[in-house]
Design a protein around this motif. Structure first.
Motif, PDB file in Angstrom:
ATOM      1  N   THR A 155       0.876  -1.172   0.000  1.00 59.26           N
ATOM      2  CA  THR A 155       0.000   0.000   0.000  1.00 59.26           C
ATOM      3  C   THR A 155       0.913   1.221   0.000  1.00 59.26           C
ATOM      4  O   THR A 155       2.133   1.081  -0.082  1.00 59.26           O
ATOM      5  N   ASP A 200      -6.890   1.714  -5.790  1.00 62.61           N
ATOM      6  CA  ASP A 200      -6.467   3.036  -5.326  1.00 62.61           C
ATOM      7  C   ASP A 200      -5.621   2.965  -4.067  1.00 62.61           C
ATOM      8  O   ASP A 200      -5.152   3.987  -3.571  1.00 62.61           O
ATOM      9  N   ARG A 202      -6.577   2.213  -1.070  1.00 58.29           N
ATOM     10  CA  ARG A 202      -7.218   2.677   0.157  1.00 58.29           C
ATOM     11  C   ARG A 202      -7.695   1.567   1.096  1.00 58.29           C
ATOM     12  O   ARG A 202      -7.564   1.687   2.304  1.00 58.29           O
ATOM     13  N   TYR A 203      -8.298   0.523   0.535  1.00 57.42           N
ATOM     14  CA  TYR A 203      -8.913  -0.500   1.386  1.00 57.42           C
ATOM     15  C   TYR A 203      -8.174  -1.825   1.273  1.00 57.42           C
ATOM     16  O   TYR A 203      -7.773  -2.228   0.186  1.00 57.42           O
ATOM     17  N   ASP A 218      -9.973   0.291   6.309  1.00 59.93           N
ATOM     18  CA  ASP A 218      -9.728   1.527   5.571  1.00 59.93           C
ATOM     19  C   ASP A 218      -8.310   1.978   5.927  1.00 59.93           C
ATOM     20  O   ASP A 218      -8.063   2.446   7.035  1.00 59.93           O
ATOM     21  N   TRP A 220      -6.718   4.460   5.004  1.00 62.26           N
ATOM     22  CA  TRP A 220      -6.603   5.898   5.228  1.00 62.26           C
ATOM     23  C   TRP A 220      -7.040   6.265   6.644  1.00 62.26           C
ATOM     24  O   TRP A 220      -6.716   7.332   7.137  1.00 62.26           O
TER      25      TRP A 220
END
Lengths: 387, 88
Positions: A155, A200, A202-203, A218, A220
């Motif tokens: 990530t 993306d 994010r998850y 999540d 973020w």
């Protein structure tokens, strides 16, 4: 005489030019699981161009790529980590990093390769240049107890997310200081079997084997913890026996929805990525193993666990149903799309070949011989988050 | 000891074990998500128990029953081969 000199000079220049320059964007490799070989392929020519041996036990092997697509890092079942140069078609370096491994991932900046291990349970970080060990993070979930690690994916910020099969946790390890990583732990649910990071970044999703549901974190807002989605998707019905664990990766996300394999059911589950609510389920002809979106997201290709592993179903995401169902070969283990999705390559393990199909009209374009082929990995993975 | 399966069937069973059991136990049977199935790891386990695990599965774990694809005698043959030297 003058002409002869020019001709000689031209010859001389040719001789000095050395190997022809080429990029790596249309290259890839096929794992030949039974014999410890990889076949290197060109997706423009749709042909193999080299074969490399000596990679050990490649059952369940997988590969990630350096940022420039030149080097592949191949994780073997026997803990082998092999760095291959796709241009020179040779092994650059090979180490045995654990007793039993299940794959790996490469950092956002391309400098760190991380392997995930079953034995000893945990992850290890290596310098992508030299394969020097930088650090290791045991997956200890109770005093003295190490868990098998699954679902490792990169990530942002050189952080890696993964799940603990025996420990029932999601973990995020930050390698921004690669020799002194820090790890966060999140309770996830019973027996996570694999994981994915959305395209993306994010998850992180971890599919659960021990209960009906998927754990979602999540990245973020990790302080909010992991929560369950698709809870009780089986609605109390008895599961079918599962003859092969499904595989998850960011390829499951298409057109704002995630298409996920249902455990022990002949269904693909559809989840809206904005709300994380189930918005549908699509019947298919077996227990899904890989549920992979074509790069444009218009189609989802699904292969199946034993005994249905000769079949492939293609879902049209606009129609929301299977529009093409066929039996391309024996033991279809894996699929890989050409970078922009006009072709798909399927490995037919028990036919000892890789089959190439046009995804628009499903016409067969060709085949490549390979000994017991399993994973197919193209260099387009080099630029994707979560691979 | 159960009767040996026919040679052609033996080949099919060996392929099934190496390739499909191999998804979890490894093609070299050194283990994966499932435990190793090597003679040294199975030595202390009764052969009948192993055959029953193959045939009926093991509830509470991911090990599924394989009874739709083989007979009890064939499960026993596989268990015996695993405990000695499993064919390539």
């Amino acid at each position: 005489m003058r002409l002869l000199l020019i001709a000689l000079f031209a010859l001389f220049l040719n001789a000095c030019a050395g190997p022809q320059l080429r990029g790596t964007g249309d290259l890839g490799l096929i794992i030949e699981r039974a014999s410890g070989h990889v076949t290197l392929v060109n997706t423009t020519a749709r042909q193999p161009y080299a074969r490399i041996g000596g990679l050990g036990d490649l059952s369940h092997a997988s590969a990630v790529y350096s940022r420039d697509g030149r080097y592949a890092f191949i994780f073997g079942r026997d803990g082998g980590l092999t760095k291959i140069d796709l241009l020179e078609a040779k092994i650059v370096k090979r180490i045995i990093q654990s007793g039993n491994a299940i794959g790996g991932s490469i950092s956002q900046d391309g400098r760190i390769v991380v392997a995930q291990n079953y034995t000893p349970g945990g992850i290890k970080a290596f310098d992508a240049d030299t394969l020097e060990l930088l650090s290791e993070v045991p997956a200890e979930f109770a005093p003295g107890q190490l868990s098998k690690v699954v679902g490792l994916a990169d990530t942002g910020g050189n952080r890696f997310a993964y799940a603990l099969f025996d420990g029932g946790e999601i973990r995020v390890t930050d390698f921004s200081n690669p020799r002194q990583p820090t790890t966060q732990r999140f309770p996830a649910g019973s027996q996570p079997y694999d994981g994915l990071v959305t395209p993306d970044g994010r998850y992180f999703l971890a599919g659960l084997f021990g209960e009906d549901g998927v754990a979602m974190l999540d990245l973020w807002q990790p302080e909010k913890g992991a929560r369950k989605i698709l809870e009780n998707y089986g609605r109390g019905q008895e599961k079918l026996p599962v003859f092969k664990m499904p595989h998850l990766r960011g390829w499951s996300v298409a057109q704002g929805k995630a298409y996920l394999p249902a455990i022990g059911r002949h269904e693909v589950l559809v989840v809206d990525v904005a709300t994380w609510k189930e918005v549908g389920r699509i019947p298919v002809r077996g227990q899904p193993v890989f549920v992979m979106a074509r790069p444009d997201g218009r189609q989802i290709w699904v292969n199946f666990a034993f005994p249905d592993n000769a079949k492939v179903d293609v879902i049209d995401t606009l129609a929301g149903k299977v529009v093409h169902a066929f039996e391309p070969g024996k033991g279809i283990l894996h699929m890989e799309f050409a970078p922009r999705g006009e072709n798909v390559w399927l490995s037919a393990r028990d036919d000892n070949k890789v089959l190439i199909y046009n995804t628009e009209n499903f016409a067969k374009l060709g085949e490549i011989p390979a000994e017991s082929p399993s994973g197919i990995f193209f260099t387009s993975r080099a630029v994707r988050i979560g691979f | 000891m159960a009767a040996e399966p026919e040679t052609a069937r033996q080949k099919e069973l060996v392929h099934l074990v190496r390739q499909d059991c191999g998804s979890c136990h490894g093609m070299a049977l050194k283990g994966g998500l499932g435990p190793a199935l090597l003679p040294e790891t199975l030595r202390d386990k009764p052969a009948e128990g192993l055959a029953a695990t193959i045939y009926y599965g093991r509830p509470g774990t991911p090990m599924p029953p394989w009874k739709a694809f083989l007979s009890e005698a064939e499960a026993a043959w596989i268990a015996n081969k695993l405990m000695t030297l499993f064919p390539e």
